[in-house]
Design an enzyme around this catalytic site. Structure first.
Site, short mmCIF file in Angstrom:
data_model
loop_
_atom_site.label_atom_id
_atom_site.label_comp_id
_atom_site.label_asym_id
_atom_site.label_seq_id
_atom_site.Cartn_x
_atom_site.Cartn_y
_atom_site.Cartn_z
CD GLU A 68 47.62 7.44 1.79
OE1 GLU A 68 46.97 7.66 0.49
OE2 GLU A 68 48.62 7.23 2.00
CG ASP A 88 45.59 6.03 -2.01
OD1 ASP A 88 46.22 5.16 -1.81
OD2 ASP A 88 45.86 7.24 -1.87
CB ILE A 90 47.45 11.13 -4.73
CG1 ILE A 90 47.00 12.53 -5.05
CG2 ILE A 90 49.05 10.82 -5.66
CD1 ILE A 90 47.60 13.59 -5.33
CG ASP A 91 47.94 3.91 -4.64
OD1 ASP A 91 48.43 3.74 -3.66
OD2 ASP A 91 47.98 3.15 -5.52
CB THR A 93 52.21 10.42 -2.77
OG1 THR A 93 50.90 10.35 -2.44
CG2 THR A 93 52.56 11.99 -2.39
CG ASP A 223 47.92 1.69 -0.43
OD1 ASP A 223 48.40 1.58 0.80
OD2 ASP A 223 48.05 2.88 -0.89
O1 LIG Z 1 51.27 6.84 -2.82
P1 LIG Z 1 50.52 6.22 -1.16
O2 LIG Z 1 48.97 6.59 -1.42
O3 LIG Z 1 51.07 6.59 -0.21
O4 LIG Z 1 50.32 4.59 -1.62
C1 LIG Z 1 51.48 3.79 -1.81
C2 LIG Z 1 51.61 2.86 -0.67
O5 LIG Z 1 51.51 3.46 0.51
C3 LIG Z 1 52.92 1.92 -0.73
O6 LIG Z 1 52.58 0.88 0.11
C4 LIG Z 1 52.81 1.18 -1.91
O7 LIG Z 1 53.86 0.39 -2.10
C5 LIG Z 1 52.91 2.23 -3.19
O8 LIG Z 1 52.87 1.42 -4.44
C6 LIG Z 1 51.57 3.26 -3.05
O9 LIG Z 1 51.91 4.12 -4.03
MG LIG Z 2 48.19 4.50 -1.91
MG LIG Z 3 47.74 7.91 -0.96
#
Ligand SMILES: O=P(O)(O)O[C@H]1[C@H](O)[C@@H](O)[C@H](O)[C@@H](O)[C@@H]1O
Ligand SMILES: [Mg+2]
Ligand SMILES: [Mg+2]
Length: 290
Positions: A68, A88, A90-91, A93, A223
Site C-alpha cells: 500500500e 497492507d 496497517i489496515d 490507520t 485491503d
Molecule cells: O487503513 P487503510 O489501510 O487505509 O485501509 C482502509 C481502507 O483504505 C478503507 O477503504 C476502508 O474503508 C477501511 O476500513 C480500511 O481500514
Molecule cells: Mg487498508
Molecule cells: Mg493501510
C-alpha cells in the site's frame, strides 16, 4: 502442485513480529492525508511495510510486492504471474491514530495471479486469521466456518447482521450512493449493520459467522485480498458488487455466507465510479475516489 506452506508460515511469523512496531508506536502526530480526509498514513504504516518487505525479500529475493505505502510513494502497481506479496501494513490507520482497538496487518500471496494464502493479523485483539487455498480457514488455529445461511432469502436477509465499511470518500456522488445503499439494506430489514473500520477484519467476520455479509466499494486490493481467500476457505462466497466474479483490482466486493445472500445484496446496492487499482490515470477523479 507447488506447496507454499513455508511462505505462509514465514508470513505469519513476520506479521506478528512487525505488529510489535505498530502496537508500540506513539507517533500519532505524524499523520498525513492521502486520497481524502479519511485516508490517512503515518510513519508507522511506512515503517511496518519496510520491515515486512525487507524480511520477505531477504528470504525470497525473486518474489514481487504490491505494498500500500510503496504504491502511495509512486511505485507502479502491476500484478504478474510471479509470486507476489500484497501487503497492507496497517489496515485501519484511522483506528490506529484514534486508538480505536481494531488494527490489522493484511498479507496475501499470489502465484499466476491466483491467491495461494491470506493472513490477517488483528494486532490489538491478537487474532490471527489465515487460510491457504484448499486448506481451510483458521482463527488462532481453530477452523472457521461462515454462517452458511440457506433457505428462504427473505427470511435470511431479514435476520442478517451485515457489516459494511466506513466511507473513505467525502465526494457527493460517493456519499449519496453509499448512504442510499445502507438505507436499502436496512429496509430488507436486516438485524443490524456494523463497521469496525478495518476492511480486512470487517470481512473476516463473515468467515467467523459473526456477520452474514460484507460489502465495500472504493477499497484497494491490499485491503481485501487476504480476507477474500479466508472467507472462501471458510465456505463463504466472494463476488463483485454487480454479481460478477470477484476481481481484487476492481475495488468492489461483496463477501457473504452464501451465494443467495450475496446475490440478494448485489440486487440492491449501486457502485460509484472509481479507478481500478491496476488502471493508470483513468481520470475518474470527479468522485474523489482515486
Ligand atoms: O487503513 P487503510 O489501510 O487505509 O485501509 C482502509 C481502507 O483504505 C478503507 O477503504 C476502508 O474503508 C477501511 O476500513 C480500511 O481500514
Ligand atoms: Mg487498508
Ligand atoms: Mg493501510
Amino acid at each position: 502442485m507447488a506447496d507454499w506452506t513455508d511462505c505462509l508460515n514465514f508470513g505469519i511469523s513476520i506479521a506478528k513480529q512487525a505488529s510489535e512496531v505498530g502496537v508500540m508506536a506513539t507517533n500519532e502526530n505524524a499523520v498525513k492525508l492521502k486520497s481524502s480526509p479519511a485516508d490517512l498514513v503515518t510513519e508507522t504504516d511506512q515503517r511496518v511495510e519496510k520491515i515486512l518487505i525487507s524480511a520477505i525479500r531477504n528470504r525470497y529475493p525473486q518474489h514481487r510486492f504490491i505494498g500500500e505505502e510503496s504504491v502511495a510513494a509512486g511505485e507502479h502497481l502491476e500484478l504478474t504471474d510471479s509470486p507476489t506479496w500484497i501487503i497492507d501494513p496497517i489496515d485501519g490507520t484511522v483506528n490506529f491514530v484514534h486508538r480505536f482497538p481494531f488494527v490489522a496487518i493484511s498479507i496475501a500471496f499470489t502465484v499466476n495471479r491466483q491467491t495461494q494464502f491470506g493472513i490477517v493479523y488483528s494486532c490489538v485483539e491478537d487474532k490471527l486469521f489465515y487460510a491457504q487455498r484448499g486448506g481451510g480457514a483458521f482463527l488462532n488455529g481453530e477452523p472457521l466456518h461462515a454462517s452458511g445461511q440457506q433457505g428462504d432469502i427473505t427470511r435470511v436477509t431479514s435476520h442478517m447482521c451485515y457489516i459494511t465499511h466506513d466511507i473513505m470518500s467525502r465526494d457527493d456522488v460517493a456519499l449519496s450512493t453509499m448512504t442510499s445503499n445502507i438505507r436499502r439494506l436496512l429496509q430488507f430489514p436486516v438485524h443490524g449493520v456494523r463497521a469496525l473500520g478495518t476492511a480486512a477484519v470487517d470481512m473476516c467476520q463473515v468467515a467467523t459467522g459473526g456477520a452474514d455479509a460484507y460489502y465495500h466499494i472504493g477499497m484497494h486490493c491490499w485491503d481485501i485480498a487476504a480476507s477474500a481467500i479466508i472467507v472462501q476457505e471458510a465456505g463463504g462466497v466472494v463476488m463483485d458488487t454487480d454479481g460478477s466474479e470477484f476481481d481484487m483490482m476492481s475495488r468492489r466486493v461483496i463477501a457473504a455466507s452464501s451465494a443467495a445472500v450475496a446475490d440478494r445484496i448485489a440486487q440492491v446496492i449501486q457502485a460509484f465510479p472509481c479507478c481500478r487499482d491496476d488502471e493508470d490515470n483513468c481520470g475518474c477523479g470527479a468522485t474523489g475516489v482515486n
